[in-house]
Design a protein around this motif. Structure first.
Motif, PDB file in Angstrom:
ATOM      1  N   THR A 130       0.803  -1.354   0.092  1.00 59.09           N
ATOM      2  CA  THR A 130       0.091   0.072  -0.075  1.00 59.09           C
ATOM      3  C   THR A 130       0.707   1.196   0.028  1.00 59.09           C
ATOM      4  N   GLY A 131       0.641   2.133  -0.931  1.00 56.97           N
ATOM      5  CA  GLY A 131       1.425   3.402  -1.093  1.00 56.97           C
ATOM      6  C   GLY A 131       0.816   4.518  -0.248  1.00 56.97           C
ATOM      7  N   TYR A 132       1.645   5.308   0.512  1.00 53.74           N
ATOM      8  CA  TYR A 132       1.110   6.498   1.288  1.00 53.74           C
ATOM      9  C   TYR A 132       2.076   7.501   0.789  1.00 53.74           C
ATOM     10  N   GLN A 133       1.829   8.863   1.028  1.00 54.77           N
ATOM     11  CA  GLN A 133       2.709   9.902   1.027  1.00 54.77           C
ATOM     12  C   GLN A 133       3.206   9.688   2.332  1.00 54.77           C
ATOM     13  N   TRP A 134       4.514   9.681   2.344  1.00 54.09           N
ATOM     14  CA  TRP A 134       5.415   9.129   1.294  1.00 54.09           C
ATOM     15  C   TRP A 134       6.386   8.055   1.965  1.00 54.09           C
ATOM     16  N   ARG A 135       5.484   6.989   1.746  1.00 58.41           N
ATOM     17  CA  ARG A 135       6.116   5.749   2.498  1.00 58.41           C
ATOM     18  C   ARG A 135       5.237   4.547   1.989  1.00 58.41           C
ATOM     19  N   TRP A 136       5.625   3.493   2.253  1.00 58.97           N
ATOM     20  CA  TRP A 136       5.061   2.171   1.851  1.00 58.97           C
ATOM     21  C   TRP A 136       4.658   1.334   3.149  1.00 58.97           C
ATOM     22  N   ASN A 181      13.305 -18.512  -4.232  1.00 59.39           N
ATOM     23  CA  ASN A 181      12.712 -19.754  -4.990  1.00 59.39           C
ATOM     24  C   ASN A 181      11.382 -19.865  -4.269  1.00 59.39           C
ATOM     25  N   LYS A 182      10.450 -18.823  -4.070  1.00 59.94           N
ATOM     26  CA  LYS A 182       8.988 -18.968  -3.753  1.00 59.94           C
ATOM     27  C   LYS A 182       8.229 -18.017  -4.719  1.00 59.94           C
ATOM     28  N   LYS A 183       7.174 -18.453  -5.180  1.00 59.63           N
ATOM     29  CA  LYS A 183       6.217 -17.555  -5.970  1.00 59.63           C
ATOM     30  C   LYS A 183       5.868 -16.659  -5.195  1.00 59.63           C
ATOM     31  N   VAL A 184       6.094 -15.326  -5.231  1.00 62.35           N
ATOM     32  CA  VAL A 184       5.336 -14.288  -4.284  1.00 62.35           C
ATOM     33  C   VAL A 184       4.230 -13.407  -5.043  1.00 62.35           C
ATOM     34  N   ARG A 185       3.105 -13.562  -4.589  1.00 61.34           N
ATOM     35  CA  ARG A 185       2.223 -12.355  -5.335  1.00 61.34           C
ATOM     36  C   ARG A 185       2.092 -11.240  -4.672  1.00 61.34           C
ATOM     37  N   PHE A 186       2.244 -10.122  -5.376  1.00 56.60           N
ATOM     38  CA  PHE A 186       1.862  -8.765  -4.912  1.00 56.60           C
ATOM     39  C   PHE A 186       0.524  -8.346  -5.317  1.00 56.60           C
ATOM     40  N   VAL A 187      -0.111  -7.922  -4.182  1.00 57.47           N
ATOM     41  CA  VAL A 187      -1.552  -6.699  -4.535  1.00 57.47           C
ATOM     42  C   VAL A 187      -1.103  -5.477  -4.135  1.00 57.47           C
ATOM     43  N   ILE A 188      -1.031  -4.671  -5.029  1.00 56.08           N
ATOM     44  CA  ILE A 188      -0.471  -3.334  -4.864  1.00 56.08           C
ATOM     45  C   ILE A 188      -1.780  -2.316  -4.976  1.00 56.08           C
ATOM     46  N   THR A 189      -1.939  -1.369  -4.075  1.00 52.81           N
ATOM     47  CA  THR A 189      -2.954  -0.315  -3.929  1.00 52.81           C
ATOM     48  C   THR A 189      -2.124   0.890  -3.365  1.00 52.81           C
ATOM     49  N   ALA A 190      -3.035   2.013  -3.070  1.00 51.08           N
ATOM     50  CA  ALA A 190      -2.627   3.079  -2.496  1.00 51.08           C
ATOM     51  C   ALA A 190      -3.710   3.701  -1.655  1.00 51.08           C
ATOM     52  N   ASP A 191      -3.432   4.486  -0.618  1.00 46.82           N
ATOM     53  CA  ASP A 191      -4.395   5.086   0.387  1.00 46.82           C
ATOM     54  C   ASP A 191      -4.633   6.195  -0.027  1.00 46.82           C
ATOM     55  N   ILE A 209      -3.002   2.378  -7.261  1.00 42.43           N
ATOM     56  CA  ILE A 209      -4.074   3.175  -7.413  1.00 42.43           C
ATOM     57  C   ILE A 209      -5.063   3.342  -6.147  1.00 42.43           C
ATOM     58  N   PRO A 210      -5.415   4.274  -5.366  1.00 41.18           N
ATOM     59  CA  PRO A 210      -6.446   4.322  -4.576  1.00 41.18           C
ATOM     60  C   PRO A 210      -7.830   3.716  -5.213  1.00 41.18           C
ATOM     61  N   GLY A 211      -8.362   2.769  -4.295  1.00 38.17           N
ATOM     62  CA  GLY A 211      -9.417   2.174  -4.668  1.00 38.17           C
ATOM     63  C   GLY A 211      -9.389   0.887  -5.743  1.00 38.17           C
ATOM     64  N   PHE A 212      -8.212   0.609  -6.136  1.00 35.29           N
ATOM     65  CA  PHE A 212      -8.044  -0.430  -7.240  1.00 35.29           C
ATOM     66  C   PHE A 212      -6.867  -1.067  -6.715  1.00 35.29           C
TER      67      PHE A 212
END
Length: 276
Positions: A130-136, A181-191, A209-212
């Motif tokens: 999750t992205g924030y201004q200005w950190r993760w 060596n592991k399949k890592v899934r990222f779900v990425i959004t913003a606040d 993207i916020p809301g997506f």
């Protein structure tokens, strides 16, 4: 075409190849090429990039070599008179079929790679970014904990009061730790506003993207520390949103997860005691 003309054409093409190789060595020293990365997808993208690059180089050398030879050997000072013709069916078929075959030979592997790149199924670990201004913020969905990750570069370095460190503006207090060596899934959004999560070594960049929710995945093949940045202009602190991924062996990762759970459980118990 006479023997001397063939030799001249060969000389022109050989010279063009030599100049290109010299420029290629200079480019390698400047590290301007696409990074190969440390995941299967990033390496596949790199291989496709190089394949298409060399196809373009071959076409360029052929076309410009013939142009250079034609300009030199049919110059006005030699009294050459231009041929007058309006069509050549054989040539027209060739310059239609050959580009078509080249495009198909590029499109097939590129399309296959894109399909695999977007297939995040069968993942072994899910990370919510999750992205924030200005950190993760990173949430380990399968393990039930998460944390914020912020820039840790000393303020004195930013204001030029002390020398810049080796990883200036690319260091954080809490890196994202992942197993190799592991399949890592990222779900990425913003606040708040649009951000973009990008680590070149992983071979992808995904908008937050916020809301997506956008998806991506990676299999890191080598332990190490890999750095990236937010790549979507998101306000005055945009340049202060680094990303640090630390890849560990499975055993080291399991120990780290246990320590994180214990630390967060301790913090939770401490807060409960203070509230009571």
């Amino acid at each position: 075409m006479g023997v001397s003309d063939k030799r001249s054409l060969f000389t022109v093409i050989a010279g063009a190849i030599g100049l290109f190789l010299m420029s290629g060595n200079a480019s390698a020293e400047l590290a301007v090429n696409l990074t190969e990365g440390i995941t299967p997808s990033s390496k596949e993208i790199y291989d496709l990039h190089m394949l298409i690059f060399w196809v373009c180089v071959g076409i360029g050398l052929l076309v410009y070599g013939i142009m250079a030879w034609s300009i030199y050997h049919h110059r006005k000072s030699k009294g050459v008179v231009a041929s007058q013709f309006h069509e050549n069916t054989t040539l027209e078929v060739l310059w239609t079929v050959i580009p078509f075959v080249i495009l198909i030979s590029i499109a097939v592997p590129a399309t296959s790679a894109m399909i695999r790149l977007y297939d995040a199924s069968d993942s072994e670990l899910t990370i919510k970014v999750t992205g924030y201004q200005w950190r993760w913020r990173y949430d380990y969905v399968d393990h039930g904990f998460g944390f914020m990750s912020s820039l840790s570069t000393p303020f004195d370095q930013i204001t030029n009061k002390s020398p810049k460190g080796e990883n200036y503006l690319l260091e954080v207090d809490n890196p994202l730790v992942l197993p190799v060596n592991k399949k890592v899934r990222f779900v990425i959004t913003a606040d708040d506003v649009i951000h973009a999560w990008w680590v070149p070594a992983l071979g992808f960049k995904q908008d937050a993207i916020p809301g997506f929710i956008n998806e991506a995945w990676a299999v890191i093949e080598e332990p190490g520390i890999y750095r990236g940045q937010c790549t979507e202009l998101c306000g005055r602190g945009h340049g202060y949103m680094p990303i640090v991924v630390e890849a560990k062996t499975q055993e080291e990762f399991d120990k780290w997860v246990s320590s994180q759970k214990a630390a967060q459980s301790s913090d939770t118990n401490g807060d409960s005691t203070e509230s009571s």
